[in-house]
Write a protein that holds these residues in place. Structure first.
Motif, PDB file in Angstrom:
ATOM      1  N   VAL A 176       0.764  -1.255  -0.049  1.00 37.99           N
ATOM      2  CA  VAL A 176      -0.013  -0.050   0.082  1.00 37.99           C
ATOM      3  C   VAL A 176       0.934   1.044   0.022  1.00 37.99           C
ATOM      4  CG1 VAL A 176      -2.080  -1.005   0.994  1.00 37.99           C
ATOM      5  CG2 VAL A 176      -0.227  -0.165   2.403  1.00 37.99           C
ATOM      6  N   MET A 177       2.131   0.995   0.464  1.00 41.58           N
ATOM      7  CA  MET A 177       2.992   2.364   0.589  1.00 41.58           C
ATOM      8  C   MET A 177       3.571   2.577  -1.031  1.00 41.58           C
ATOM      9  SD  MET A 177       3.237   2.675   3.662  1.00 41.58           S
ATOM     10  CE  MET A 177       4.776   3.775   3.889  1.00 41.58           C
ATOM     11  N   THR A 178       3.786   1.585  -1.673  1.00 46.11           N
ATOM     12  CA  THR A 178       4.242   1.639  -3.047  1.00 46.11           C
ATOM     13  C   THR A 178       3.168   1.084  -4.107  1.00 46.11           C
ATOM     14  OG1 THR A 178       5.804   0.092  -2.821  1.00 46.11           O
ATOM     15  CG2 THR A 178       6.630   2.472  -2.572  1.00 46.11           C
ATOM     16  N   PRO A 179       1.929   1.480  -4.263  1.00 45.89           N
ATOM     17  CA  PRO A 179       1.079   0.732  -5.188  1.00 45.89           C
ATOM     18  C   PRO A 179       1.588   0.248  -6.570  1.00 45.89           C
ATOM     19  CG  PRO A 179       0.131   2.637  -4.699  1.00 45.89           C
ATOM     20  CD  PRO A 179       1.565   2.654  -4.002  1.00 45.89           C
ATOM     21  N   GLY A 180       2.362   1.019  -7.035  1.00 44.82           N
ATOM     22  CA  GLY A 180       2.810   0.829  -8.513  1.00 44.82           C
ATOM     23  C   GLY A 180       3.872  -0.143  -8.639  1.00 44.82           C
ATOM     24  N   LYS A 181       4.422  -0.623  -7.606  1.00 43.95           N
ATOM     25  CA  LYS A 181       5.864  -1.617  -7.359  1.00 43.95           C
ATOM     26  C   LYS A 181       5.374  -2.910  -7.055  1.00 43.95           C
ATOM     27  CE  LYS A 181      10.230  -1.379  -5.040  1.00 43.95           C
ATOM     28  NZ  LYS A 181      11.164  -1.073  -4.156  1.00 43.95           N
ATOM     29  N   LEU A 182       5.713  -3.881  -8.152  1.00 43.37           N
ATOM     30  CA  LEU A 182       5.430  -5.221  -8.161  1.00 43.37           C
ATOM     31  C   LEU A 182       6.962  -6.122  -7.870  1.00 43.37           C
ATOM     32  CD1 LEU A 182       3.214  -7.420  -8.012  1.00 43.37           C
ATOM     33  CD2 LEU A 182       3.675  -7.497 -10.470  1.00 43.37           C
ATOM     34  N   GLU A 183       6.860  -6.687  -6.802  1.00 43.73           N
ATOM     35  CA  GLU A 183       8.232  -7.604  -6.685  1.00 43.73           C
ATOM     36  C   GLU A 183       7.760  -9.012  -6.877  1.00 43.73           C
ATOM     37  OE1 GLU A 183       9.207  -6.273  -2.664  1.00 43.73           O
ATOM     38  OE2 GLU A 183       9.532  -4.097  -3.445  1.00 43.73           O
ATOM     39  N   GLY A 184       8.506  -9.622  -7.695  1.00 46.59           N
ATOM     40  CA  GLY A 184       8.128 -11.084  -8.011  1.00 46.59           C
ATOM     41  C   GLY A 184       6.985 -11.214  -8.885  1.00 46.59           C
ATOM     42  N   ALA A 185       6.378 -12.619  -8.935  1.00 48.66           N
ATOM     43  CA  ALA A 185       5.370 -12.570  -9.941  1.00 48.66           C
ATOM     44  C   ALA A 185       4.344 -13.781  -9.396  1.00 48.66           C
ATOM     45  CB  ALA A 185       5.851 -13.148 -11.276  1.00 48.66           C
ATOM     46  N   LYS A 186       3.939 -13.760  -8.206  1.00 47.01           N
ATOM     47  CA  LYS A 186       3.252 -14.917  -7.487  1.00 47.01           C
ATOM     48  C   LYS A 186       1.851 -14.724  -8.158  1.00 47.01           C
ATOM     49  CE  LYS A 186       2.423 -16.093  -2.564  1.00 47.01           C
ATOM     50  NZ  LYS A 186       2.543 -15.543  -1.078  1.00 47.01           N
ATOM     51  N   GLU A 187       1.496 -16.093  -8.429  1.00 48.67           N
ATOM     52  CA  GLU A 187       0.308 -16.348  -8.976  1.00 48.67           C
ATOM     53  C   GLU A 187      -1.052 -15.744  -8.153  1.00 48.67           C
ATOM     54  OE1 GLU A 187      -0.754 -17.895 -11.780  1.00 48.67           O
ATOM     55  OE2 GLU A 187       1.382 -18.300 -12.357  1.00 48.67           O
ATOM     56  N   ALA A 188      -2.024 -15.202  -8.716  1.00 50.73           N
ATOM     57  CA  ALA A 188      -3.034 -14.586  -7.957  1.00 50.73           C
ATOM     58  C   ALA A 188      -3.925 -16.013  -7.743  1.00 50.73           C
ATOM     59  CB  ALA A 188      -3.852 -13.818  -8.699  1.00 50.73           C
ATOM     60  N   GLY A 189      -4.900 -15.726  -6.663  1.00 53.99           N
ATOM     61  CA  GLY A 189      -5.929 -16.888  -6.343  1.00 53.99           C
ATOM     62  C   GLY A 189      -5.623 -17.689  -5.251  1.00 53.99           C
ATOM     63  N   ASN A 190      -4.309 -17.700  -4.773  1.00 56.53           N
ATOM     64  CA  ASN A 190      -4.140 -18.422  -3.196  1.00 56.53           C
ATOM     65  C   ASN A 190      -2.843 -17.699  -2.855  1.00 56.53           C
ATOM     66  OD1 ASN A 190      -1.767 -20.527  -3.991  1.00 56.53           O
ATOM     67  ND2 ASN A 190      -2.891 -20.585  -5.787  1.00 56.53           N
ATOM     68  N   VAL A 191      -2.909 -17.742  -1.550  1.00 50.53           N
ATOM     69  CA  VAL A 191      -1.725 -17.047  -0.799  1.00 50.53           C
ATOM     70  C   VAL A 191      -0.316 -17.676  -0.837  1.00 50.53           C
ATOM     71  CG1 VAL A 191      -3.148 -15.867   0.718  1.00 50.53           C
ATOM     72  CG2 VAL A 191      -2.296 -18.136   1.317  1.00 50.53           C
ATOM     73  N   PHE A 192      -0.580 -19.029  -1.189  1.00 50.87           N
ATOM     74  CA  PHE A 192       0.943 -19.563  -1.684  1.00 50.87           C
ATOM     75  C   PHE A 192       1.430 -19.465  -2.904  1.00 50.87           C
ATOM     76  CE2 PHE A 192      -1.686 -22.516   1.240  1.00 50.87           C
ATOM     77  CZ  PHE A 192      -0.881 -22.639   2.491  1.00 50.87           C
ATOM     78  N   GLY A 193       0.660 -18.988  -3.896  1.00 52.64           N
ATOM     79  CA  GLY A 193       1.346 -18.642  -5.152  1.00 52.64           C
ATOM     80  C   GLY A 193       1.239 -19.930  -6.066  1.00 52.64           C
ATOM     81  N   PHE A 194       0.760 -21.050  -5.641  1.00 51.00           N
ATOM     82  CA  PHE A 194       0.696 -22.217  -6.525  1.00 51.00           C
ATOM     83  C   PHE A 194      -0.043 -22.130  -7.732  1.00 51.00           C
ATOM     84  CE2 PHE A 194       1.294 -24.400  -2.324  1.00 51.00           C
ATOM     85  CZ  PHE A 194       2.698 -24.413  -2.479  1.00 51.00           C
ATOM     86  N   SER A 195       0.105 -22.569  -8.879  1.00 51.22           N
ATOM     87  CA  SER A 195      -0.562 -22.433 -10.238  1.00 51.22           C
ATOM     88  C   SER A 195      -2.019 -23.146  -9.875  1.00 51.22           C
ATOM     89  CB  SER A 195       0.217 -22.914 -11.430  1.00 51.22           C
ATOM     90  OG  SER A 195       0.632 -24.463 -11.263  1.00 51.22           O
ATOM     91  N   GLU A 196      -1.743 -24.313  -9.057  1.00 51.32           N
ATOM     92  CA  GLU A 196      -3.103 -24.924  -8.861  1.00 51.32           C
ATOM     93  C   GLU A 196      -3.189 -25.067  -7.173  1.00 51.32           C
ATOM     94  OE1 GLU A 196      -3.242 -28.751 -11.062  1.00 51.32           O
ATOM     95  OE2 GLU A 196      -3.074 -27.613 -12.919  1.00 51.32           O
ATOM     96  N   PHE A 197      -4.390 -25.170  -6.836  1.00 49.32           N
ATOM     97  CA  PHE A 197      -4.419 -25.256  -5.352  1.00 49.32           C
ATOM     98  C   PHE A 197      -5.907 -25.695  -4.870  1.00 49.32           C
ATOM     99  CE2 PHE A 197      -5.640 -23.507  -1.144  1.00 49.32           C
ATOM    100  CZ  PHE A 197      -4.667 -24.367  -0.198  1.00 49.32           C
ATOM    101  N   ASP A 198      -6.208 -26.705  -4.254  1.00 47.04           N
ATOM    102  CA  ASP A 198      -7.358 -27.229  -3.878  1.00 47.04           C
ATOM    103  C   ASP A 198      -7.594 -27.064  -2.358  1.00 47.04           C
ATOM    104  OD1 ASP A 198      -9.573 -28.875  -3.025  1.00 47.04           O
ATOM    105  OD2 ASP A 198      -9.125 -30.155  -4.874  1.00 47.04           O
TER     106      ASP A 198
END
Length: 498
Positions: A176-198
């Motif tokens: 929230v301090m630097t909203p335009g800055k993205l570090e890494g490329a963690k997958e959205a959808g689950n907090v672990f960042g796995f491509s698939e999660f059940d």
């Protein structure tokens, strides 16, 4: 503030996610509390502290405050530097001279070890003489008994008798301090960042193995993942955040010792957790992207992260099971990194730091009092100049007042009085909208100043915006303890109502 009063020490507690200041303040002895005027400010107290620049010593963890006057500054920082920061962050926008300017004002930087000095200094460019190897206060809390009881007081449903408690604490990718800055490329959808999660399968795994997962995101990311956190929450997955910790009058390290195992990725929390000699595992799901976007200070990653790695849900579950059955797996690697990173491995960091601070203040006492005298004289001179400018405004000498303000600002930073006088000049020059902008800008910088809020109400009133005027008047009335201003505001509110 007089030259014979106690030395004032101001500390900041702006987050409950491992605040070194929180633990250092709690460790202050009765003798120290009697000898010095020590205050620990919450975020709100910090924001509304009108006399904050009158402290003699500032102890910070995030570069929270740098006084315009010469003071003693002590930095505890907020973790072992594993990721690139400042000069070593590949996306850092601040020029090196700004970084140097900040750190040149710091008298002492508390450190974990010689390696910490080297890693930290690569980022900030300070001088080696500024570092003191002491350990950090929050790690003292890891050695305090009763962490599981404290965690259960936050989550009464937790079964501390039979459950394996696993903490998952990833670092942040978005802030929230630097909203335009993205570090890494963690997958959205689950907090672990796995491509698939059940989730259903994962919850069944936790049930089968009597595991409770405590999920604690970095405070920068909590707002970004509120929906995901809500979806993850269950009897077996507990969501810990800053608000819960504050409500229970705790900090993260009061309960981190309840963890039988830690899962993280690039967060340096694991370096602190090594002091407990318990299993740690890592989820480097976007390691290449993270190294490319921000960078790591310590490589190779596998050497510095003493635990098994997982990149999928099946690997995660397999590793957790194995570590529960074999907690000494990777123990030798953990010991090696612990010994490199931690010069001290005890619960006496706060004691060492307070001894250093006390000695340093005694050595610098004459200088502290001289700086205090110079500040008082400067403030008195500022007051006289501003009083003269106010007189010009009252005599309608607007051009002279404007020139005097510009001259004042050549050698002084703008303060609440200057914003107020600028606003009045605009108003008297027939430009109420510019007056509002000046008062608002002043209020943003000095949110504790009730006069600026009153002025906003006054300008909105005279241009016929009664609703806005009423809101500002009521806010100023809540803020002020000045009887004259209270009476004036009540009159204005009555006039609007009439």
């Amino acid at each position: 503030m007089t030259t014979d009063s106690k030395i004032k020490i101001t500390m900041f507690h702006l987050s409950s996610s491992g605040s070194n200041n929180y633990y250092l303040y709690r460790a202050a002895s009765e003798d120290l509390l009697n000898k010095y005027d020590i205050e620990l400010l919450s975020e709100e107290q910090f924001r509304y502290h009108r006399n904050i620049d009158q402290s003699d010593v500032y102890i910070t963890t995030h570069g929270e405050y740098s006084c315009d006057y010469e003071k003693i500054n002590i930095d505890l920082w907020h973790g072992f530097p594993l990721k690139g920061m400042a000069k070593m962050d590949k996306q850092e926008q601040a020029p090196d001279e700004h970084v140097h300017q900040h750190w040149s004002k710091v008298d002492m930087i508390m450190s974990y070890s010689a390696l910490y000095n080297t890693a930290m200094n690569a980022c900030n460019g300070a001088n080696i003489s500024q570092y003191r190897i002491t350990g950090v206060p929050r790690n003292d809390a890891l050695f305090v008994d009763g962490a599981k009881d404290r965690l259960q007081s936050i989550f009464p449903e937790l079964n501390t008798e039979n459950d394996n408690i696993v903490f998952f604490m990833p670092t942040f990718r978005k802030s929230v301090m630097t909203p335009g800055k993205l570090e890494g490329a963690k997958e959205a959808g689950n907090v672990f960042g796995f491509s698939e999660f059940d989730k259903q399968q994962f919850t069944a795994f936790l049930d089968e193995n009597q595991i409770t997962l405590v999920l604690k995101l970095h405070p920068f990311e909590e707002s970004f993942f509120s929906e995901e956190l809500s979806n993850m929450s269950s009897q077996r997955i507990l969501i810990l955040n800053d608000d819960l910790l504050k409500q229970n009058e705790m900090d993260l390290y009061d309960v981190l010792g309840a963890a039988d195992m830690l899962i993280t990725d690039y967060s340096s929390v694991y370096i602190d957790f090594l002091l407990l000699d318990r299993p740690v595992m890592f989820l480097p799901v976007d390691l290449d992207q993270y190294k490319g976007n921000r960078g790591l200070l310590l490589e190779p990653y596998d050497f510095w992260t003493p635990g098994p790695k997982a990149n999928s849900q099946s690997e995660l579950q397999q590793v957790i099971s194995q570590m529960i059955q074999d907690p000494i797996w990777y123990q030798a690697e953990r010991e090696r990194i612990k010994d490199i990173c931690h010069h001290y491995q005890d619960n006496r960091a706060s004691e060492r730091i307070w001894d250093l601070i006390d000695s340093y203040i005694e050595e610098q006492r004459d200088l502290i009092l001289e700086r205090r005298r110079i500040q008082q004289e400067h403030k008195q001179l500022q007051h006289q100049v501003k009083k003269a400018i106010q007189g010009m405004i009252e005599r309608n000498q607007l051009a002279q007042a404007n020139e005097a303000i510009e001259h004042y600002l050549q050698s002084n930073l703008p303060d609440q009085d200057i914003f107020a006088m600028n606003g009045m000049l605009h108003l008297l020059n027939g430009d109420p909208r510019e007056a509002i902008l000046s008062f608002k800008k002043g209020y943003q910088h000095f949110p504790w100043d009730e006069d600026l809020v009153y002025n906003l109400g006054y300008v909105h009133e005279i241009i016929g915006e009664a609703e806005a005027a009423r809101a500002y008047y009521q806010k100023a009335l809540q803020m002020t303890g000045k009887p004259e201003l209270q009476s004036l505001i009540i009159q204005r509110l009555s006039a609007i109502k009439g």
